[in-house]
Design a protein around this motif. Structure first.
Motif, short mmCIF file in Angstrom:
data_model
loop_
_atom_site.label_atom_id
_atom_site.label_comp_id
_atom_site.label_asym_id
_atom_site.label_seq_id
_atom_site.Cartn_x
_atom_site.Cartn_y
_atom_site.Cartn_z
N LEU A 165 0.95 -1.22 -0.01
CA LEU A 165 0.11 -0.14 -0.02
C LEU A 165 0.82 1.09 0.01
O LEU A 165 0.49 2.46 -0.63
N ARG A 166 1.80 0.92 0.85
CA ARG A 166 2.92 2.22 0.79
C ARG A 166 3.64 2.62 -0.43
O ARG A 166 3.42 3.55 -1.18
N SER A 167 4.11 1.56 -1.26
CA SER A 167 4.40 1.64 -2.51
C SER A 167 3.40 2.19 -3.59
O SER A 167 3.93 3.09 -4.29
N LEU A 168 2.16 1.60 -3.50
CA LEU A 168 1.21 2.00 -4.47
C LEU A 168 0.99 3.62 -4.11
O LEU A 168 0.99 4.35 -5.12
N GLY A 169 1.00 4.05 -3.01
CA GLY A 169 0.55 5.39 -2.74
C GLY A 169 1.77 6.20 -3.47
O GLY A 169 1.64 7.33 -4.09
N GLU A 170 3.10 5.69 -3.11
CA GLU A 170 4.03 6.54 -3.85
C GLU A 170 3.95 6.47 -5.30
O GLU A 170 4.41 7.52 -6.03
N CYS A 171 3.83 5.28 -5.76
CA CYS A 171 3.71 5.34 -7.17
C CYS A 171 2.51 6.22 -7.76
O CYS A 171 2.76 6.92 -8.67
N ARG A 172 1.51 6.24 -7.24
CA ARG A 172 0.34 7.33 -7.66
C ARG A 172 0.77 8.76 -7.45
O ARG A 172 0.62 9.55 -8.41
N ASP A 173 1.68 8.90 -6.20
CA ASP A 173 2.08 10.44 -6.32
C ASP A 173 2.75 11.01 -7.24
O ASP A 173 2.83 12.04 -7.52
N TYR A 174 3.77 10.08 -7.68
CA TYR A 174 4.71 10.69 -8.72
C TYR A 174 4.28 10.16 -10.18
O TYR A 174 4.95 10.36 -11.16
N GLY A 175 3.29 9.64 -10.25
CA GLY A 175 2.63 9.19 -11.70
C GLY A 175 3.37 8.27 -12.40
O GLY A 175 3.34 8.10 -13.41
N HIS A 176 3.74 7.11 -11.52
CA HIS A 176 4.39 5.90 -12.40
C HIS A 176 3.25 4.83 -12.40
O HIS A 176 3.08 4.01 -11.39
N ARG A 177 2.73 4.77 -13.52
CA ARG A 177 1.63 3.88 -13.73
C ARG A 177 1.88 2.61 -13.79
O ARG A 177 1.25 1.70 -13.30
N TRP A 178 3.07 2.08 -14.19
CA TRP A 178 3.56 0.82 -14.48
C TRP A 178 3.74 0.24 -12.85
O TRP A 178 3.52 -0.86 -12.31
N GLY A 179 4.55 0.96 -12.19
CA GLY A 179 4.66 0.90 -10.82
C GLY A 179 3.76 0.53 -9.91
O GLY A 179 3.47 -0.21 -9.28
N GLU A 180 2.56 1.44 -10.23
CA GLU A 180 1.13 1.50 -9.42
C GLU A 180 0.56 0.22 -9.87
O GLU A 180 0.38 -0.95 -8.81
N ALA A 181 0.73 -0.40 -11.12
CA ALA A 181 0.06 -1.82 -11.41
C ALA A 181 0.95 -2.81 -10.76
O ALA A 181 0.37 -3.94 -10.24
N ASP A 182 2.25 -2.87 -10.79
CA ASP A 182 3.03 -3.77 -10.21
C ASP A 182 2.89 -4.02 -8.77
O ASP A 182 2.45 -4.97 -8.18
N ALA A 183 2.54 -2.64 -8.04
CA ALA A 183 2.28 -2.75 -6.51
C ALA A 183 0.90 -3.36 -6.40
O ALA A 183 0.61 -4.03 -5.54
N LEU A 184 0.03 -2.96 -7.43
CA LEU A 184 -1.41 -3.47 -7.00
C LEU A 184 -1.36 -5.14 -7.22
O LEU A 184 -2.09 -5.85 -6.74
N THR A 185 -0.48 -5.60 -8.47
CA THR A 185 -0.40 -6.95 -8.63
C THR A 185 0.22 -7.75 -7.29
O THR A 185 -0.68 -8.74 -6.85
N ARG A 186 1.13 -7.07 -6.52
CA ARG A 186 1.67 -7.87 -5.46
C ARG A 186 0.96 -7.55 -4.21
O ARG A 186 0.73 -8.51 -3.22
N LEU A 187 0.06 -6.64 -4.09
CA LEU A 187 -1.13 -6.31 -3.25
C LEU A 187 -2.05 -7.30 -3.30
O LEU A 187 -2.58 -7.72 -2.33
N GLY A 188 -2.58 -7.81 -4.58
CA GLY A 188 -3.46 -8.69 -4.47
C GLY A 188 -3.01 -9.95 -4.17
O GLY A 188 -3.55 -10.90 -3.64
N GLN A 189 -1.71 -10.34 -4.43
CA GLN A 189 -1.03 -11.65 -3.92
C GLN A 189 -1.09 -11.79 -2.29
O GLN A 189 -1.55 -12.70 -1.85
N ALA A 190 -0.73 -10.42 -1.56
CA ALA A 190 -0.79 -10.58 -0.29
C ALA A 190 -2.18 -10.77 0.12
O ALA A 190 -2.55 -11.57 1.23
N TYR A 191 -3.15 -10.05 -0.52
CA TYR A 191 -4.59 -10.06 -0.12
C TYR A 191 -4.97 -11.68 -0.46
O TYR A 191 -5.81 -12.36 0.63
N LEU A 192 -4.72 -12.27 -1.28
CA LEU A 192 -5.14 -13.78 -1.48
C LEU A 192 -4.38 -14.63 -0.55
O LEU A 192 -5.09 -15.50 -0.08
N ALA A 193 -3.20 -14.45 -0.23
CA ALA A 193 -2.42 -15.30 0.65
C ALA A 193 -3.07 -15.14 2.09
O ALA A 193 -2.89 -16.13 2.77
N ARG A 194 -3.68 -14.01 2.32
CA ARG A 194 -4.36 -13.80 3.66
C ARG A 194 -5.74 -14.39 3.62
O ARG A 194 -6.65 -14.56 4.57
#
Length: 154
Positions: A78-107
């Motif tokens: 979530l922290r990484s996602l927020g940073e990527c959104r703040d500076y407009g790095h769209r691919w980084g945002e998608a990548d952070a969302l992908t791993r965030l989904g992995q963590a949610y699924l694992a939970r």
């Protein structure tokens, strides 16, 4: 990493330490991986490079995920996602969302995993990035398999 250190190139050192950390956690050496990433974060604090800091934080999230520490993994992603959104790095945002989904699924939270993966697909489709197909496959997996806590999809 050695070449960047010899050259005194701090940004290169931070990037290399993140890659080493990523590789170490994939090999199961989580403590060493975390140490590398903490060094990288220390460097990014000196340089002010938010983009690399976001990537390092995302890697720390992966380390926590690999150790079964889902709350810490989610917080990092979530922290990484927020940073990527703040500076407009769209691919980084998608990548952070992908791993965030992995963590949610694992939970065991398939609904949140599905939501963030759908968001990642939207970004990747906008970028015409082929990783969108991989995430679509993950969503298909969710449709076919009930989630179990501790069983992260790759």
């Amino acid at each position: 990493l050695a070449a960047y250190r010899e050259a005194g190139h701090l940004t290169g050192q931070a990037m290399a330490l993140r890659v080493v950390g990523w590789s170490l956690t994939e090999l199961g050496h989580h403590e060493e991986a975390l140490a590398c990433c903490q060094q990288a974060l220390s460097i990014t604090a000196q340089t002010g490079d938010r983009a690399i800091a976001a990537r390092v934080t995302d890697t720390i999230g992966l380390i926590h995920l690999n150790r079964g520490r889902y709350a810490q993994a989610i917080a990092c992603h979530l922290r990484s996602l927020g940073e990527c959104r703040d500076y407009g790095h769209r691919w980084g945002e998608a990548d952070a969302l992908t791993r965030l989904g992995q963590a949610y699924l694992a939970r065991g939270d398939t609904s949140l995993a599905r939501r963030v993966w759908q968001e990642a697909i939207g970004i990747l489709d906008d970028l015409c990035h082929p990783d969108a197909d991989d995430i679509r496959a993950r969503l298909g997996y969710l449709d076919r398999t009930p989630a179990q806590p501790g069983a992260a999809a790759t």
